[in-house]
Design an enzyme around this catalytic site. Structure first.
Site, mmCIF file in Angstrom:
data_model
loop_
_atom_site.group_PDB
_atom_site.id
_atom_site.type_symbol
_atom_site.label_atom_id
_atom_site.label_comp_id
_atom_site.label_asym_id
_atom_site.label_seq_id
_atom_site.Cartn_x
_atom_site.Cartn_y
_atom_site.Cartn_z
ATOM 1 N N LYS A 83 0.852 -1.191 0.000
ATOM 2 C CA LYS A 83 0.000 0.000 0.000
ATOM 3 C C LYS A 83 0.890 1.244 0.000
ATOM 4 O O LYS A 83 1.808 1.353 0.823
ATOM 5 C CB LYS A 83 -0.828 -0.031 1.286
ATOM 6 C CG LYS A 83 -2.265 0.355 1.134
ATOM 7 C CD LYS A 83 -2.925 0.152 2.497
ATOM 8 C CE LYS A 83 -4.347 0.526 2.502
ATOM 9 N NZ LYS A 83 -4.891 0.522 3.858
HETATM 10 C C1 E4P Z 1 -8.254 1.381 4.275
HETATM 11 O O1 E4P Z 1 -7.469 0.643 3.768
HETATM 12 C C2 E4P Z 1 -8.034 2.075 5.552
HETATM 13 O O2 E4P Z 1 -7.303 1.224 6.402
HETATM 14 C C3 E4P Z 1 -9.303 2.380 6.295
HETATM 15 O O3 E4P Z 1 -10.446 1.947 5.588
HETATM 16 C C4 E4P Z 1 -9.400 3.718 6.889
HETATM 17 O O4 E4P Z 1 -10.617 3.801 7.600
HETATM 18 P P1 E4P Z 1 -10.905 4.925 8.694
HETATM 19 O O5 E4P Z 1 -11.211 6.197 7.976
HETATM 20 O O6 E4P Z 1 -12.119 4.422 9.427
HETATM 21 O O7 E4P Z 1 -9.675 5.018 9.557
#
Ligand code: E4P
Length: 218
Positions: A83
């Site tokens: 990522k």
């Molecule tokens: C996605 O890969 C992220 O880890 C995640 O969905 C972020 O979510 P949040 O906005 O609830 O922290």
């Protein structure tokens, strides 16, 4: 539509995977920082559990650092996805790693223009954050509609991974719009199961059965 668990918690992932509805896992530095143990060992354990795509994020912000970390993450297991954030260095790293056969998830995406860049850089997944957009009074699901439309126009193969899902409506809307994946915290996946009429109905079926059974026995 595929369902991913957005968590670094091994117990939660194990519990949901055992039901048979988990296609993959997404993590981020905030999620992994909450868990005990060494993060690479944790990611390996998660890969062994889900045997599907597991995203692990780089924390370097420069191109060379992202490439170094990305190779380390990809070496953890064949299921690992690297990522990277949607920055200039992130997009450059995405292009370089994708060209080398490493699958990349471009994260922290908040506009259709950014999603277009991720697709052009060969991302396997793009992660638009719907909940965080809703938090700033912008409809996150409108962005998903836009991205799905743009990707369809050009037959980009990048999968739309709806991230920052906060409730079941986000998941249902993602499916209605034709997104490829929704990634959800365990609590949101749990909420997908719930309907009061299911509980009331089941209770009545069991009571009726018990009543009839008791009458036969008497
Ligand atoms: C996605 O890969 C992220 O880890 C995640 O969905 C972020 O979510 P949040 O906005 O609830 O922290």
């Amino acid at each position: 539509m595929k369902l991913f668990v957005d968590s670094g918690n091994i117990k939660d992932i194990e519990t949901l995977a055992a039901i048979g509805i988990v296609d993959g896992v997404t993590t981020n530095p905030s999620l992994l920082a909450k868990e005990p143990g060494e993060f690479k060992a944790n990611l390996k354990r998660i890969c062994d559990i889900v045997r599907g795509p597991v995203s692990g994020e780089v924390v370097s912000t420069d191109f060379a650092g992202m490439i170094r970390e990305g190779h380390d993450i990809a070496a953890i297991d064949e299921h690992m996805i690297v990522k990277v954030p949607l920055t200039r260095d992130g997009i450059r790293a995405c292009k370089a790693m994708s060209s080398d056969g490493i699958r990349v998830n471009v994260t922290l995406v908040f506009s259709a223009a950014q999603a277009l860049l991720a697709a052009k850089a060969g991302a396997t997944f793009v992660s638009p954050f719907v909940g965080r957009l809703d938090d700033v009074a912008t409809n996150g699901m409108d962005l998903i509609r836009e991205i799905v439309g743009i990707y369809d126009n050009y037959e980009f193969t990048t999968e739309v991974l709806v991230a920052s899902c906060r409730h079941p409506i986000h998941v249902v809307e993602a499916a209605r719009l034709g997104a490829d994946i929704a990634t959800c915290p365990p609590a949101v996946i749990d909420a997908l199961f719930n309907h009061p009429l299911t509980n009331i109905g089941l209770e009545k079926f069991l009571k009726d059965w018990e009543k009839a059974h008791a009458a036969t026995k008497a």
